[in-house]
Design a protein around this motif. Structure first.
Motif, PDB file in Angstrom:
ATOM      1  N   GLY A 144     -16.363  -8.664   0.198  1.00  0.00           N
ATOM      2  CA  GLY A 144     -15.699  -7.332   0.412  1.00  0.00           C
ATOM      3  C   GLY A 144     -15.073  -7.119   1.473  1.00  0.00           C
ATOM      4  O   GLY A 144     -13.907  -6.401   1.632  1.00  0.00           O
ATOM      5  N   ALA A 145     -15.814  -7.564   2.755  1.00  0.00           N
ATOM      6  CA  ALA A 145     -15.336  -7.096   4.167  1.00  0.00           C
ATOM      7  C   ALA A 145     -14.040  -7.951   4.165  1.00  0.00           C
ATOM      8  O   ALA A 145     -13.351  -7.661   4.957  1.00  0.00           O
ATOM      9  CB  ALA A 145     -16.506  -7.711   5.034  1.00  0.00           C
ATOM     10  N   LYS A 146     -14.013  -9.246   3.814  1.00  0.00           N
ATOM     11  CA  LYS A 146     -12.659 -10.019   4.098  1.00  0.00           C
ATOM     12  C   LYS A 146     -11.389  -9.483   3.288  1.00  0.00           C
ATOM     13  O   LYS A 146     -10.399  -9.259   3.948  1.00  0.00           O
ATOM     14  CB  LYS A 146     -12.948 -11.308   3.448  1.00  0.00           C
ATOM     15  CG  LYS A 146     -13.947 -12.072   4.319  1.00  0.00           C
ATOM     16  CD  LYS A 146     -14.455 -13.334   3.478  1.00  0.00           C
ATOM     17  CE  LYS A 146     -13.493 -14.413   3.150  1.00  0.00           C
ATOM     18  NZ  LYS A 146     -14.025 -15.688   2.500  1.00  0.00           N
ATOM     19  N   MET A 147     -11.695  -8.671   2.301  1.00  0.00           N
ATOM     20  CA  MET A 147     -10.548  -7.957   1.358  1.00  0.00           C
ATOM     21  C   MET A 147     -10.220  -6.799   2.143  1.00  0.00           C
ATOM     22  O   MET A 147      -8.954  -6.304   2.340  1.00  0.00           O
ATOM     23  CB  MET A 147     -11.066  -7.635   0.168  1.00  0.00           C
ATOM     24  CG  MET A 147     -11.107  -8.809  -0.917  1.00  0.00           C
ATOM     25  SD  MET A 147     -11.142  -8.389  -2.893  1.00  0.00           S
ATOM     26  CE  MET A 147     -12.975  -7.920  -2.696  1.00  0.00           C
ATOM     27  N   ALA A 148     -11.087  -6.095   2.746  1.00  0.00           N
ATOM     28  CA  ALA A 148     -10.912  -4.703   3.510  1.00  0.00           C
ATOM     29  C   ALA A 148     -10.208  -5.143   4.938  1.00  0.00           C
ATOM     30  O   ALA A 148      -9.389  -4.506   5.237  1.00  0.00           O
ATOM     31  CB  ALA A 148     -12.408  -4.169   3.899  1.00  0.00           C
ATOM     32  N   TYR A 149     -10.520  -6.306   5.493  1.00  0.00           N
ATOM     33  CA  TYR A 149     -10.068  -6.657   6.758  1.00  0.00           C
ATOM     34  C   TYR A 149      -8.456  -6.917   6.497  1.00  0.00           C
ATOM     35  O   TYR A 149      -7.747  -6.336   7.404  1.00  0.00           O
ATOM     36  CB  TYR A 149     -10.713  -8.129   7.217  1.00  0.00           C
ATOM     37  CG  TYR A 149     -10.088  -8.504   8.605  1.00  0.00           C
ATOM     38  CD1 TYR A 149     -10.506  -8.334   9.649  1.00  0.00           C
ATOM     39  CD2 TYR A 149      -9.041  -9.439   8.479  1.00  0.00           C
ATOM     40  CE1 TYR A 149     -10.138  -8.747  10.947  1.00  0.00           C
ATOM     41  CE2 TYR A 149      -8.454 -10.209   9.438  1.00  0.00           C
ATOM     42  CZ  TYR A 149      -8.976  -9.705  10.629  1.00  0.00           C
ATOM     43  OH  TYR A 149      -8.100 -10.233  11.899  1.00  0.00           O
ATOM     44  N   GLU A 150      -8.031  -7.720   5.454  1.00  0.00           N
ATOM     45  CA  GLU A 150      -6.663  -7.881   5.163  1.00  0.00           C
ATOM     46  C   GLU A 150      -6.107  -6.707   4.951  1.00  0.00           C
ATOM     47  O   GLU A 150      -5.041  -6.215   5.672  1.00  0.00           O
ATOM     48  CB  GLU A 150      -6.553  -8.712   4.046  1.00  0.00           C
ATOM     49  CG  GLU A 150      -5.073  -9.110   3.813  1.00  0.00           C
ATOM     50  CD  GLU A 150      -4.961 -10.196   2.325  1.00  0.00           C
ATOM     51  OE1 GLU A 150      -3.799 -10.110   2.163  1.00  0.00           O
ATOM     52  OE2 GLU A 150      -5.951 -10.753   2.029  1.00  0.00           O
ATOM     53  N   MET A 151      -6.691  -5.860   4.292  1.00  0.00           N
ATOM     54  CA  MET A 151      -6.044  -4.412   3.681  1.00  0.00           C
ATOM     55  C   MET A 151      -5.784  -3.502   5.054  1.00  0.00           C
ATOM     56  O   MET A 151      -4.828  -2.937   5.336  1.00  0.00           O
ATOM     57  CB  MET A 151      -6.872  -3.612   2.749  1.00  0.00           C
ATOM     58  CG  MET A 151      -6.813  -4.427   1.301  1.00  0.00           C
ATOM     59  SD  MET A 151      -8.015  -3.461   0.276  1.00  0.00           S
ATOM     60  CE  MET A 151      -7.374  -1.952   0.285  1.00  0.00           C
ATOM     61  N   ILE A 152      -6.714  -3.639   6.263  1.00  0.00           N
ATOM     62  CA  ILE A 152      -6.706  -2.856   7.041  1.00  0.00           C
ATOM     63  C   ILE A 152      -5.630  -3.357   8.033  1.00  0.00           C
ATOM     64  O   ILE A 152      -4.749  -2.774   8.768  1.00  0.00           O
ATOM     65  CB  ILE A 152      -8.150  -2.580   7.972  1.00  0.00           C
ATOM     66  CG1 ILE A 152      -9.078  -2.004   7.075  1.00  0.00           C
ATOM     67  CG2 ILE A 152      -7.935  -2.137   9.358  1.00  0.00           C
ATOM     68  CD1 ILE A 152     -10.514  -1.955   7.562  1.00  0.00           C
ATOM     69  N   VAL A 153      -5.734  -4.622   8.266  1.00  0.00           N
ATOM     70  CA  VAL A 153      -4.466  -5.222   9.062  1.00  0.00           C
ATOM     71  C   VAL A 153      -2.980  -5.005   8.840  1.00  0.00           C
ATOM     72  O   VAL A 153      -2.516  -4.490   9.397  1.00  0.00           O
ATOM     73  CB  VAL A 153      -4.944  -6.812   9.385  1.00  0.00           C
ATOM     74  CG1 VAL A 153      -3.607  -7.563  10.073  1.00  0.00           C
ATOM     75  CG2 VAL A 153      -6.183  -7.041   9.995  1.00  0.00           C
ATOM     76  N   MET A 154      -3.100  -4.962   7.316  1.00  0.00           N
ATOM     77  CA  MET A 154      -1.669  -4.929   6.850  1.00  0.00           C
ATOM     78  C   MET A 154      -1.328  -3.405   6.794  1.00  0.00           C
ATOM     79  O   MET A 154      -0.109  -3.037   7.100  1.00  0.00           O
ATOM     80  CB  MET A 154      -1.517  -5.450   5.391  1.00  0.00           C
ATOM     81  CG  MET A 154      -1.669  -6.852   5.594  1.00  0.00           C
ATOM     82  SD  MET A 154      -0.576  -7.910   6.793  1.00  0.00           S
ATOM     83  CE  MET A 154       0.945  -7.298   6.060  1.00  0.00           C
ATOM     84  N   ALA A 155      -2.203  -2.427   6.561  1.00  0.00           N
ATOM     85  CA  ALA A 155      -2.139  -1.177   6.390  1.00  0.00           C
ATOM     86  C   ALA A 155      -1.680  -0.591   7.840  1.00  0.00           C
ATOM     87  O   ALA A 155      -0.718   0.175   8.283  1.00  0.00           O
ATOM     88  CB  ALA A 155      -3.208  -0.180   5.970  1.00  0.00           C
ATOM     89  N   TYR A 156      -2.375  -1.161   8.964  1.00  0.00           N
ATOM     90  CA  TYR A 156      -2.132  -1.042  10.351  1.00  0.00           C
ATOM     91  C   TYR A 156      -0.656  -1.314  10.769  1.00  0.00           C
ATOM     92  O   TYR A 156       0.250  -0.573  11.347  1.00  0.00           O
ATOM     93  CB  TYR A 156      -3.194  -1.278  11.465  1.00  0.00           C
ATOM     94  CG  TYR A 156      -2.500  -1.322  12.995  1.00  0.00           C
ATOM     95  CD1 TYR A 156      -2.762   0.076  13.362  1.00  0.00           C
ATOM     96  CD2 TYR A 156      -2.169  -2.379  13.567  1.00  0.00           C
ATOM     97  CE1 TYR A 156      -2.602   0.172  14.607  1.00  0.00           C
ATOM     98  CE2 TYR A 156      -1.959  -2.173  14.899  1.00  0.00           C
ATOM     99  CZ  TYR A 156      -1.787  -0.859  15.449  1.00  0.00           C
ATOM    100  OH  TYR A 156      -1.501  -0.697  16.744  1.00  0.00           O
ATOM    101  N   ALA A 157      -0.316  -2.450  10.433  1.00  0.00           N
ATOM    102  CA  ALA A 157       1.147  -2.944  10.740  1.00  0.00           C
ATOM    103  C   ALA A 157       2.085  -1.956   9.947  1.00  0.00           C
ATOM    104  O   ALA A 157       3.331  -1.804  10.567  1.00  0.00           O
ATOM    105  CB  ALA A 157       1.348  -4.356  10.439  1.00  0.00           C
ATOM    106  N   ASP A 158       1.795  -1.634   8.583  1.00  0.00           N
ATOM    107  CA  ASP A 158       2.587  -0.941   7.873  1.00  0.00           C
ATOM    108  C   ASP A 158       2.774   0.628   8.056  1.00  0.00           C
ATOM    109  O   ASP A 158       3.537   1.477   7.757  1.00  0.00           O
ATOM    110  CB  ASP A 158       2.504  -1.112   6.373  1.00  0.00           C
ATOM    111  CG  ASP A 158       2.885  -2.496   6.026  1.00  0.00           C
ATOM    112  OD1 ASP A 158       3.598  -3.245   6.672  1.00  0.00           O
ATOM    113  OD2 ASP A 158       2.497  -2.977   5.088  1.00  0.00           O
ATOM    114  N   GLY A 159       1.900   1.047   8.959  1.00  0.00           N
ATOM    115  CA  GLY A 159       1.898   2.517   9.355  1.00  0.00           C
ATOM    116  C   GLY A 159       1.201   3.150   8.034  1.00  0.00           C
ATOM    117  O   GLY A 159       1.530   4.492   8.153  1.00  0.00           O
ATOM    118  N   ASP A 160       0.415   2.650   7.351  1.00  0.00           N
ATOM    119  CA  ASP A 160      -0.307   3.207   6.069  1.00  0.00           C
ATOM    120  C   ASP A 160      -1.313   4.190   6.320  1.00  0.00           C
ATOM    121  O   ASP A 160      -2.416   3.506   6.273  1.00  0.00           O
ATOM    122  CB  ASP A 160      -0.378   2.101   4.961  1.00  0.00           C
ATOM    123  CG  ASP A 160      -0.839   2.656   3.698  1.00  0.00           C
ATOM    124  OD1 ASP A 160      -1.167   3.979   3.505  1.00  0.00           O
ATOM    125  OD2 ASP A 160      -0.972   2.003   2.594  1.00  0.00           O
TER     126      ASP A 160
END
Length: 235
Positions: free
Chosen positions: A109-125
């Motif tokens: 679950g942490a690995k999925m959250a990591y990807e979501m957070i990294v991409m959300a930060y890049a997209d300004g989400d």
């Protein structure tokens, strides 16, 4: 008088015949008859009998202080972290407070959250970040996003994948479970200025990123979600 006597006798005989016919049709009370039908009681009984607890979910019960854990409660933890180590003890402490905790499932679950957070930060989400970050970490991320947007800068990112994710520490802080992971990922990332020129990173190169992230969850809460509470980037 004769007519009267004959009529009286006739009706008496007819009454006796009718009585015996009714008795044969209706039967006699034996004491085992069903009670009179009550539509209100019947409705409640039928509803109770057919109603199924479809929405009832059994949650793992937190063990009481001093209560001994089942013999196999720590099997998954002992397979994940060597017994008698600080990591093993920390994971066991979390398991005591959250019987549903599984270290392998947590890492996935942490690995999925990591990807979501990294991409959300890049997209300004901001919306996605708010659901995954603690208030303090969220405020820091949003401040950085706001500063980037004020300069009209944009991050162009492509998440390649996670090479490794290991739990390095675990502990209970009061009622909160804290788990820290060391994550090694691969990412293509570049920051462009208002004119589109690359001012940081490389849009053509896969870079290795090493992060140490800590996730936390209040085990006293019915909310099963973990949130990122601390970040650190390794050189």
């Amino acid at each position: 008088m004769g007519f009267f006597d004959f009529g009286t006798i006739f009706f008496l005989i007819a009454a006796v015949v009718i009585f015996f016919q009714l008795r044969n049709v209706l039967g006699r009370r034996t004491g085992s008859e069903r009670p009179p039908f009550d539509p209100y009681t019947a409705a409640r009984t039928d509803k109770d009998a057919t109603q199924k607890p479809e929405n009832v979910v059994s949650l793992p019960r937190k063990r009481l202080p001093g209560e001994q854990a089942p013999a196999d409660a720590y099997t998954a933890i002992d397979a994940f972290a060597k017994p008698d180590t600080d990591l093993n003890k920390g994971l066991r402490a979390i398991k005591d407070n959250d019987p549903s905790f599984d270290p392998k499932g947590f890492v996935d679950g942490a690995k999925m959250a990591y990807e979501m957070i990294v991409m959300a930060y890049a997209d300004g989400d901001r919306k996605t970040l708010k659901n995954l970050l603690s208030r303090e970490v969220y405020d820091g991320f949003v401040a950085a996003i706001g500063e980037r947007e004020a300069k009209s800068e944009k991050i162009q990112s492509s998440f390649v994948g996670i090479d490794k994710a290991d739990i390095v520490s675990a502990e209970m802080k009061g009622g909160e479970a804290h788990v820290t992971l060391r994550i090694i990922s691969e990412l293509i990332s570049a920051t462009r200025d208002k004119a589109g020129a690359v001012i940081d990173g490389d849009p053509e190169t896969v870079a290795e990123v090493k992060d140490v992230w800590t996730f936390a969850r209040d085990t006293r809460s019915r909310d099963p979600n973990w949130k990122l509470v601390a970040t650190e980037e390794e050189d």
